[in-house]
Motif scaffolding. Structure first.
Motif, PDB file in Angstrom:
ATOM      1  N   LEU A   1       0.607  -1.199  -0.091  1.00  0.00           N
ATOM      2  CA  LEU A   1      -0.026  -0.079  -0.019  1.00  0.00           C
ATOM      3  C   LEU A   1       0.953   1.182   0.027  1.00  0.00           C
ATOM      4  CD1 LEU A   1      -3.091   0.643  -0.052  1.00  0.00           C
ATOM      5  CD2 LEU A   1      -3.117   0.856   2.521  1.00  0.00           C
ATOM      6  N   THR A   2       2.011   1.384   0.786  1.00  0.00           N
ATOM      7  CA  THR A   2       2.788   2.368   0.920  1.00  0.00           C
ATOM      8  C   THR A   2       3.472   2.530  -0.480  1.00  0.00           C
ATOM      9  OG1 THR A   2       3.192   1.984   3.241  1.00  0.00           O
ATOM     10  CG2 THR A   2       4.700   3.576   2.276  1.00  0.00           C
ATOM     11  N   LEU A   3       4.211   1.704  -1.065  1.00  0.00           N
ATOM     12  CA  LEU A   3       4.768   1.756  -2.398  1.00  0.00           C
ATOM     13  C   LEU A   3       3.748   2.150  -3.324  1.00  0.00           C
ATOM     14  CD1 LEU A   3       6.807  -1.499  -2.481  1.00  0.00           C
ATOM     15  CD2 LEU A   3       7.691   0.842  -2.345  1.00  0.00           C
ATOM     16  N   LEU A   4       2.492   1.787  -3.261  1.00  0.00           N
ATOM     17  CA  LEU A   4       1.431   2.154  -4.450  1.00  0.00           C
ATOM     18  C   LEU A   4       1.072   3.583  -4.058  1.00  0.00           C
ATOM     19  CD1 LEU A   4      -0.250   1.306  -6.783  1.00  0.00           C
ATOM     20  CD2 LEU A   4      -2.021   0.587  -5.032  1.00  0.00           C
ATOM     21  N   LEU A   5       0.598   3.896  -3.124  1.00  0.00           N
ATOM     22  CA  LEU A   5       0.135   5.360  -2.841  1.00  0.00           C
ATOM     23  C   LEU A   5       1.241   6.170  -2.836  1.00  0.00           C
ATOM     24  CD1 LEU A   5      -2.335   4.561   0.070  1.00  0.00           C
ATOM     25  CD2 LEU A   5      -2.945   5.001  -2.336  1.00  0.00           C
ATOM     26  N   GLY A   6       2.484   6.072  -2.245  1.00  0.00           N
ATOM     27  CA  GLY A   6       3.434   6.886  -2.138  1.00  0.00           C
ATOM     28  C   GLY A   6       3.708   7.374  -3.650  1.00  0.00           C
ATOM     29  N   ASN A   7       4.280   6.329  -4.494  1.00  0.00           N
ATOM     30  CA  ASN A   7       4.783   6.571  -6.115  1.00  0.00           C
ATOM     31  C   ASN A   7       3.599   7.002  -6.923  1.00  0.00           C
ATOM     32  OD1 ASN A   7       7.633   5.559  -6.220  1.00  0.00           O
ATOM     33  ND2 ASN A   7       6.367   3.785  -4.933  1.00  0.00           N
ATOM     34  N   VAL A   8       2.438   6.550  -6.694  1.00  0.00           N
ATOM     35  CA  VAL A   8       1.352   7.161  -7.644  1.00  0.00           C
ATOM     36  C   VAL A   8       1.089   8.583  -7.133  1.00  0.00           C
ATOM     37  CG1 VAL A   8      -0.881   6.756  -8.483  1.00  0.00           C
ATOM     38  CG2 VAL A   8       0.629   4.661  -8.216  1.00  0.00           C
ATOM     39  N   SER A   9       0.834   8.865  -6.071  1.00  0.00           N
ATOM     40  CA  SER A   9       0.408  10.049  -5.753  1.00  0.00           C
ATOM     41  C   SER A   9       1.427  11.346  -6.108  1.00  0.00           C
ATOM     42  CB  SER A   9       0.275  10.247  -4.304  1.00  0.00           C
ATOM     43  OG  SER A   9      -0.871   9.351  -3.870  1.00  0.00           O
TER      44      SER A   9
END
Length: 473
Positions: free
Chosen positions: A278-286
């Motif tokens: 979740l952290t990798l997804l939200l951090g990078n995409v945002s």
């Protein structure tokens, strides 16, 4: 434990030095004292010890320990603070009346960070977190005339207080299930078959501890405070927050899971894996949608928490295993690159009054050193070869792959490719976008230029000769 004592003593002394109204003297003494404390910390290498050798009271003996693990991570936070100080020169030039208080709060926050790294008792972990957090609450709102800074401090304080309450509740449940706060004794109690009836209390306590510490390190889904606080806080303190707090938080996180909770891995391991994804997804995409360089670096910090969580997934051995070595190397490479990035951004924001990509436009023509330093920092954060960030990710990916989490590694690699997009956006602006008419070069003094050169050389050295530090733990 001598660094804690020296930091505390000088933190108090520094408040009295503020009466001299000489900010130049304050900065000089801070640099000298931090350099000395950094050296004193290194003297503890291969000299394990604890508070029992300094204090006779059985209640505090062994609450803090000194070993190579604590010395290594304490060295990172002290070095980070040392190389960050030159970028506070604007406070010196402008005659900031509260500079002594700011510096003392930084010193006290370093005390909390070192306590978090060297703890051997959960109460000491809690005290360290609070000492660090309270200092950061104040510093986030230090620009009292700025509405964004006030908002950042209020958000950080309110959400941090809730997270602290959750953390403390989890700590109490762990004590109720094991009957101890000491890490080694807790591990033995959890592994004992006689405690089977207390497993529900134990598991809930573990999950609450993960939530509390996850907030401190900006791990999703407990990261929502990060972009607003990082953007609103003064850039100098944002840089400190995104490096020192994260390094200390993950050092404490790893020690808790590996030393105290290895037998509870059926509970915390799936949770850490989910938080990592979740952290990798939200951090990078945002980060890809941001137009502000500072806010992009805030979401970048969230994404790097995801990469560091990979080390926790692989952390099933001792504190000297591949996972600990990977987290140590990654924390060092990340801290060096982040200080360089925020240092350049602070210089630009102070003189151009802009923190977006347009404020960086044409920087390669007006200030080649600033543009080059920022570019190296972006490449390292993106994990490009010949920079420290590349080997930081390589060591973590290797450690996780050795545990069989191939799918997680593939996902992290894909997210790294997404990161390349938003890390190159400011680089393109600096080299290929023209500056606005009449834009003057950024004024950079020789001390700050030398610091940027040192940071660039460190980043490249970590990428070319990683073996210099990769095998320390």
């Amino acid at each position: 434990m001598l660094p804690i004592v020296l930091l505390s003593i000088y933190g108090i002394l520094n408040l009295f030095l503020g009466f001299l109204r000489s900010n130049r003297l304050l900065l000089t003494l801070m640099l000298v004292v931090l350099a000395l404390i950094f050296g004193v910390n290194l003297l503890d290498w291969n000299h394990a010890g604890s508070l029992s050798g300094m204090l006779a009271s059985p209640y505090v003996a062994d609450m803090l320990t000194v070993d190579n693990y604590s010395v290594a991570f304490s060295g990172i936070v002290l070095l980070t603070a040392l190389v960050l100080l030159p970028f506070s020169r604007s406070y010196v030039r402008l005659g900031e009346p509260n500079l002594a208080e700011y510096y003392s709060l930084l010193l006290f926050s370093l005390v909390g960070a070192i306590m978090m790294i060297g703890y051997n008792h959960l109460l000491m972990l809690f005290v360290g977190i609070e000492v660090l957090s309270i200092s950061m609450y104040v510093l986030a709102g230090s620009d009292k005339r700025n509405v964004r800074s006030n908002e950042a401090a209020l958000k950080y304080f309110l959400q941090g207080s809730f997270a602290t309450g959750i953390l403390l509740f989890g700590l109490a449940l762990l004590y109720g299930a094991t009957g101890t706060f000491r890490l080694a004794e807790m591990a033995q109690a959890i592994a004992s078959p006689t405690n089977a009836s207390l497993q529900p209390m134990l598991y809930i306590g573990v999950l609450l501890m993960l939530i509390g510490i996850g907030f401190k390190v900006s791990a999703a889904p407990f990261h929502f405070w990060t972009p607003d606080v990082y953007e609103g806080a003064p850039t100098f303190f944002t840089a400190f927050m995104s490096t020192v707090v994260k390094t200390a938080g993950f050092a404490a996180f790893l020690k808790l899971l590996v030393v105290a909770l290895p037998a509870a891995s059926p509970v915390w391991l799936p949770t850490i894996v989910a938080m990592c994804v979740l952290t990798l997804l939200l951090g990078n995409v945002s980060a890809t949608f941001q137009t502000s360089a500072k806010r992009m670096l805030a979401y970048s910090s969230v994404s790097h928490a995801g990469y560091l969580l990979l080390g926790l997934v692989a952390g099933r051995g001792q504190l000297s295993g591949p996972a600990a070595q990977g987290i140590f190397f990654y924390s060092l490479a990340y801290s060096v690159a982040t200080v360089a990035a925020f240092g350049v951004l602070k210089l630009v924001a102070d003189q151009r009054q802009r923190e977006d990509y347009a404020g960086l436009a044409g920087l390669a023509r007006t200030n080649p050193l600033l543009a080059f330093a920022f570019t190296v920092a972006m490449l390292s954060l993106a994990g490009i070869p010949l920079t420290g960030g590349f080997f930081g990710k390589f060591f973590l990916f290797t450690a996780v792959a050795s545990q069989g989490y191939i799918g997680l590694v593939v996902f992290a690699v894909v997210m790294s490719m997404v990161g390349i997009y938003y890390y190159l956006r400011p680089v393109i602006a600096m080299y290929f976008s023209p500056a606005e008419p009449g834009t003057a070069p950024i004024e950079v003094d020789s001390f700050q230029s030398v610091t940027l050169v040192v940071l660039v050389l460190l980043t490249l050295a970590l990428g070319i000769l990683p073996g210099l530090v990769s095998g320390l733990l």
